[in-house]
Structure formats: C-alpha cells, structure tokens
Write a protein that holds these residues in place. Structure first.
Motif, PDB file in Angstrom:
ATOM      1  N   GLY A  56      58.105  58.164  62.631  1.00  0.00           N
ATOM      2  CA  GLY A  56      56.772  58.653  62.298  1.00  0.00           C
ATOM      3  C   GLY A  56      55.698  57.595  62.438  1.00  0.00           C
ATOM      4  O   GLY A  56      54.506  57.886  62.306  1.00  0.00           O
ATOM      5  N   GLY A  57      56.093  56.335  62.699  1.00  0.00           N
ATOM      6  CA  GLY A  57      55.129  55.255  62.857  1.00  0.00           C
ATOM      7  C   GLY A  57      54.407  55.330  64.194  1.00  0.00           C
ATOM      8  O   GLY A  57      54.869  55.962  65.148  1.00  0.00           O
ATOM      9  N   THR A  58      53.274  54.636  64.278  1.00  0.00           N
ATOM     10  CA  THR A  58      52.375  54.746  65.431  1.00  0.00           C
ATOM     11  C   THR A  58      52.121  53.394  66.052  1.00  0.00           C
ATOM     12  O   THR A  58      52.023  52.379  65.354  1.00  0.00           O
ATOM     13  CB  THR A  58      51.025  55.350  64.979  1.00  0.00           C
ATOM     14  OG1 THR A  58      51.257  56.664  64.462  1.00  0.00           O
ATOM     15  CG2 THR A  58      50.040  55.442  66.139  1.00  0.00           C
ATOM     16  N   VAL A  59      52.013  53.379  67.379  1.00  0.00           N
ATOM     17  CA  VAL A  59      51.533  52.213  68.103  1.00  0.00           C
ATOM     18  C   VAL A  59      50.188  52.575  68.731  1.00  0.00           C
ATOM     19  O   VAL A  59      50.028  53.651  69.313  1.00  0.00           O
ATOM     20  CB  VAL A  59      52.536  51.739  69.185  1.00  0.00           C
ATOM     21  CG1 VAL A  59      52.926  52.854  70.147  1.00  0.00           C
ATOM     22  CG2 VAL A  59      51.972  50.546  69.954  1.00  0.00           C
TER      23      VAL A  59
ATOM     24  N   ILE B 198      59.256  49.620  69.678  1.00  0.00           N
ATOM     25  CA  ILE B 198      59.982  50.816  69.234  1.00  0.00           C
ATOM     26  C   ILE B 198      60.975  50.458  68.128  1.00  0.00           C
ATOM     27  O   ILE B 198      61.135  51.196  67.145  1.00  0.00           O
ATOM     28  CB  ILE B 198      60.682  51.479  70.437  1.00  0.00           C
ATOM     29  CG1 ILE B 198      59.624  52.043  71.401  1.00  0.00           C
ATOM     30  CG2 ILE B 198      61.639  52.570  69.988  1.00  0.00           C
ATOM     31  CD1 ILE B 198      60.156  52.393  72.765  1.00  0.00           C
ATOM     32  N   ARG B 199      61.605  49.306  68.251  1.00  0.00           N
ATOM     33  CA  ARG B 199      62.591  48.879  67.235  1.00  0.00           C
ATOM     34  C   ARG B 199      61.956  48.711  65.858  1.00  0.00           C
ATOM     35  O   ARG B 199      62.528  49.132  64.846  1.00  0.00           O
ATOM     36  CB  ARG B 199      63.239  47.563  67.677  1.00  0.00           C
ATOM     37  CG  ARG B 199      64.243  47.002  66.668  1.00  0.00           C
ATOM     38  CD  ARG B 199      64.800  45.654  67.094  1.00  0.00           C
ATOM     39  NE  ARG B 199      63.792  44.592  67.056  1.00  0.00           N
ATOM     40  CZ  ARG B 199      63.433  43.941  65.953  1.00  0.00           C
ATOM     41  NH1 ARG B 199      63.958  44.251  64.768  1.00  0.00           N
ATOM     42  NH2 ARG B 199      62.522  42.981  66.011  1.00  0.00           N
TER      43      ARG B 199
ATOM     44  N   ARG C   3      61.895  43.211  60.669  1.00  0.00           N
ATOM     45  CA  ARG C   3      63.105  44.035  60.581  1.00  0.00           C
ATOM     46  C   ARG C   3      62.904  45.353  61.321  1.00  0.00           C
ATOM     47  O   ARG C   3      61.779  45.838  61.471  1.00  0.00           O
ATOM     48  CB  ARG C   3      63.456  44.323  59.121  1.00  0.00           C
ATOM     49  CG  ARG C   3      63.807  43.093  58.303  1.00  0.00           C
ATOM     50  CD  ARG C   3      64.423  43.505  56.964  1.00  0.00           C
ATOM     51  NE  ARG C   3      63.609  44.514  56.296  1.00  0.00           N
ATOM     52  CZ  ARG C   3      62.569  44.245  55.513  1.00  0.00           C
ATOM     53  NH1 ARG C   3      62.198  42.988  55.315  1.00  0.00           N
ATOM     54  NH2 ARG C   3      61.896  45.208  54.929  1.00  0.00           N
ATOM     55  N   GLY C   4      63.997  45.940  61.732  1.00  0.00           N
ATOM     56  CA  GLY C   4      63.931  47.250  62.357  1.00  0.00           C
ATOM     57  C   GLY C   4      63.342  48.289  61.416  1.00  0.00           C
ATOM     58  O   GLY C   4      63.625  48.283  60.214  1.00  0.00           O
ATOM     59  N   GLU C   5      62.508  49.153  61.954  1.00  0.00           N
ATOM     60  CA  GLU C   5      61.900  50.271  61.224  1.00  0.00           C
ATOM     61  C   GLU C   5      61.201  49.802  59.952  1.00  0.00           C
ATOM     62  O   GLU C   5      61.300  50.424  58.891  1.00  0.00           O
ATOM     63  CB  GLU C   5      62.951  51.338  60.908  1.00  0.00           C
ATOM     64  CG  GLU C   5      63.585  51.923  62.167  1.00  0.00           C
ATOM     65  CD  GLU C   5      64.487  53.119  61.901  1.00  0.00           C
ATOM     66  OE1 GLU C   5      64.806  53.385  60.727  1.00  0.00           O
ATOM     67  OE2 GLU C   5      64.863  53.790  62.881  1.00  0.00           O
ATOM     68  N   SER C   6      60.443  48.702  60.055  1.00  0.00           N
ATOM     69  CA  SER C   6      59.771  48.147  58.877  1.00  0.00           C
ATOM     70  C   SER C   6      58.258  48.352  58.888  1.00  0.00           C
ATOM     71  O   SER C   6      57.600  48.075  57.887  1.00  0.00           O
ATOM     72  CB  SER C   6      60.065  46.644  58.775  1.00  0.00           C
ATOM     73  OG  SER C   6      59.593  45.956  59.925  1.00  0.00           O
ATOM     74  N   LEU C   7      57.685  48.846  60.006  1.00  0.00           N
ATOM     75  CA  LEU C   7      56.235  48.964  60.123  1.00  0.00           C
ATOM     76  C   LEU C   7      55.839  50.398  60.440  1.00  0.00           C
ATOM     77  O   LEU C   7      56.522  51.083  61.214  1.00  0.00           O
ATOM     78  CB  LEU C   7      55.711  48.055  61.246  1.00  0.00           C
ATOM     79  CG  LEU C   7      56.031  46.554  61.126  1.00  0.00           C
ATOM     80  CD1 LEU C   7      55.646  45.831  62.403  1.00  0.00           C
ATOM     81  CD2 LEU C   7      55.317  45.951  59.924  1.00  0.00           C
TER      82      LEU C   7
ATOM     83  N   ALA D  57      50.896  56.273  70.592  1.00  0.00           N
ATOM     84  CA  ALA D  57      52.151  57.018  70.632  1.00  0.00           C
ATOM     85  C   ALA D  57      52.829  56.927  69.274  1.00  0.00           C
ATOM     86  O   ALA D  57      52.608  55.977  68.518  1.00  0.00           O
ATOM     87  CB  ALA D  57      53.059  56.478  71.731  1.00  0.00           C
ATOM     88  N   ARG D  58      53.658  57.898  68.998  1.00  0.00           N
ATOM     89  CA  ARG D  58      54.324  57.993  67.694  1.00  0.00           C
ATOM     90  C   ARG D  58      55.833  58.030  67.874  1.00  0.00           C
ATOM     91  O   ARG D  58      56.351  58.697  68.781  1.00  0.00           O
ATOM     92  CB  ARG D  58      53.847  59.250  66.953  1.00  0.00           C
ATOM     93  CG  ARG D  58      54.392  59.379  65.533  1.00  0.00           C
ATOM     94  CD  ARG D  58      53.769  60.562  64.822  1.00  0.00           C
ATOM     95  NE  ARG D  58      52.339  60.364  64.605  1.00  0.00           N
ATOM     96  CZ  ARG D  58      51.365  61.133  65.130  1.00  0.00           C
ATOM     97  NH1 ARG D  58      51.699  62.165  65.889  1.00  0.00           N
ATOM     98  NH2 ARG D  58      50.112  60.872  64.890  1.00  0.00           N
TER      99      ARG D  58
END
Length: 244
Positions: free
Chosen positions: A132-135, A126-127, A105-109, A240-241
């Motif tokens: 505030g999440g990070t890759v 990005i989706r 789902r979007g913005e779930s991780l 990146a955040r």
C-alpha cells in the motif's frame, strides 16, 4: 564581462547542494506542469515513515511544512550530506555509496520520494515499501540537455525511451501516474554554462573548465552573437503504489 572573468566566476561558485538560485538572470529552465514540490508536500503530510533518495541538499523536502514523524534522506556526495543535515534538522540524513542497497528494512516505509535521481534502483524501492506504500519521483529523462552535451562531446547516439524503461521497472507496482515533459533551458552567459556543467556532472561526465576551455570560448562567442544557448531538459513524473 570578459570571457576570462566569466570563467573565473564560474570556477569560484560552490557546487554543493541543489540550490540553483545563483543562475537567476543567467539561465532559465521551464518548470514541469505538474508542480512536483506541491505533490511532494501533499504526500509527505499524509505519510508516517518516508525516505527521500538522492536528496541533494534536502532543498525540495525542506519546502514541505508538514513532514512525517519518521523522515529519512539519503545522499551520495559528502558536501551535499552536510547541506542536507542543515536543511533537514528533523530528518535522519544518511550518506550512502552510489549503487548501494538502501539502508532500510524491508517493507518499512509508506513513502519513498526522489526529486532528481541520477539512478533509481527500483528493486530496492519496491523492497522497502510497505504494501500500500507509494513512490513519488521526478525522473531525469534520457536525452536531457542533449544539445548542451553534444556541443561539448559531438554527436551522440539516440537516447533510449525513458518511459519504456520505467514501465518495465514499475511492473510489480500499480502505476498511478507516468507523465513526461520536454522543457526549455536557456543559458545567457558562458559562466552559467560552465557552472551548470560543474554542478550537473552527468551532462558532460569528464567536464572541467581547463579541459573544455576551447569549446567554452566557442560557447561564449555563440552566446555573444545570438544572445543565448538553447537546450531542452526532459522530466518524467512517476507515482506508483505497492499492491496490498
């Protein structure tokens, strides 16, 4: 060992998973200076919901002692999926088609990682990231093992700039780290070359041992005469955040 025996050995080695221990004593690759596995372990220890994309056999994630309560891993190749499920019993390992949308789902991780992706869909990353999440990912740079590719395929056009591409792709995110390294890769027998090309299939995309037998013979003669074949890999560390 004879040329024929070396090719027979290379053909018999399984290619599933992302374990390169078979190459010990037969090939070496310089490690990037940033120690990706240590960075990954640190980020996983602080995450609550994470996904490792193109996980291979889950070998890199499995090294982390503390992993989030909610952990996913995706992989495209069915033999690797089976290995990843053995290595990551605490994760939900999902087989996905190459290029498919991420099954989240979007913005779930709050953390998305990938140790050696062949392709990254940045809009999808990005989706699924929460604000505030990070890759964190270690990308394969354009022109990786160019010397090896050109030995089998002939002259290739100059590779594009990986960092320029990443800067454009990462524009919606706040970039913390974008760091590139060129690393020495050395092969000490033709079996290591043949098995590497069977395993890392994008180096020579149509590679099979029978199809490239003549060039493998030339490679064997080169290594016999000089002691090794030298190539160079390129890696790019990205962290990146997603803005709040």
């Amino acid at each position: 060992m004879s040329f024929e025996a070396l090719l027979a050995e290379a053909a018999a080695v399984p290619t599933e998973g992302w374990d390169f221990s078979w190459f010990d004593g037969r090939a070496t690759e310089e490690r990037p200076p940033w120690r990706y596995s240590a960075l990954l372990a640190d980020r996983l220890s602080r995450a609550t919901a994470a996904a490792d994309l193109q996980t291979g056999g889950g070998e890199v994630v499995s090294e982390a002692r503390r992993r989030p309560r909610l952990l996913f891993a995706t992989e495209t190749w069915p033999p690797n999926v089976r290995v990843a499920r053995r290595n990551l019993p605490d994760a939900v390992v999902i087989q996905v088609a190459e290029g498919a949308c991420l099954p989240f789902r979007g913005e779930s991780l709050d953390l998305v990682t990938s140790p050696h992706p062949t392709h990254t869909s940045w809009p999808e990353v990005i989706r699924v990231l929460r604000p505030g999440g990070t890759v964190l990912t270690q990308q394969i740079g354009a022109g990786t093992n160019r010397e090896l590719s050109e030995f089998f395929l002939g002259s290739l056009p100059p590779p594009p700039s990986t960092t320029d591409h990443l800067r454009r792709a990462l524009a919606p995110l706040d970039v913390i780290t974008l760091r590139e390294a060129t690393l020495r890769v050395e092969f000490f027998d033709v079996a290591a070359v043949a098995h590497f090309l069977r395993k890392v299939i994008w180096t020579v995309p149509d590679f099979t041992i029978p199809r490239y037998r003549d060039r493998l013979r030339d490679m064997h003669d080169h290594i016999t005469a000089t002691g090794s074949f030298l190539s160079h890999s390129r890696r790019v560390l990205v962290e990146a955040r997603k803005p709040q």
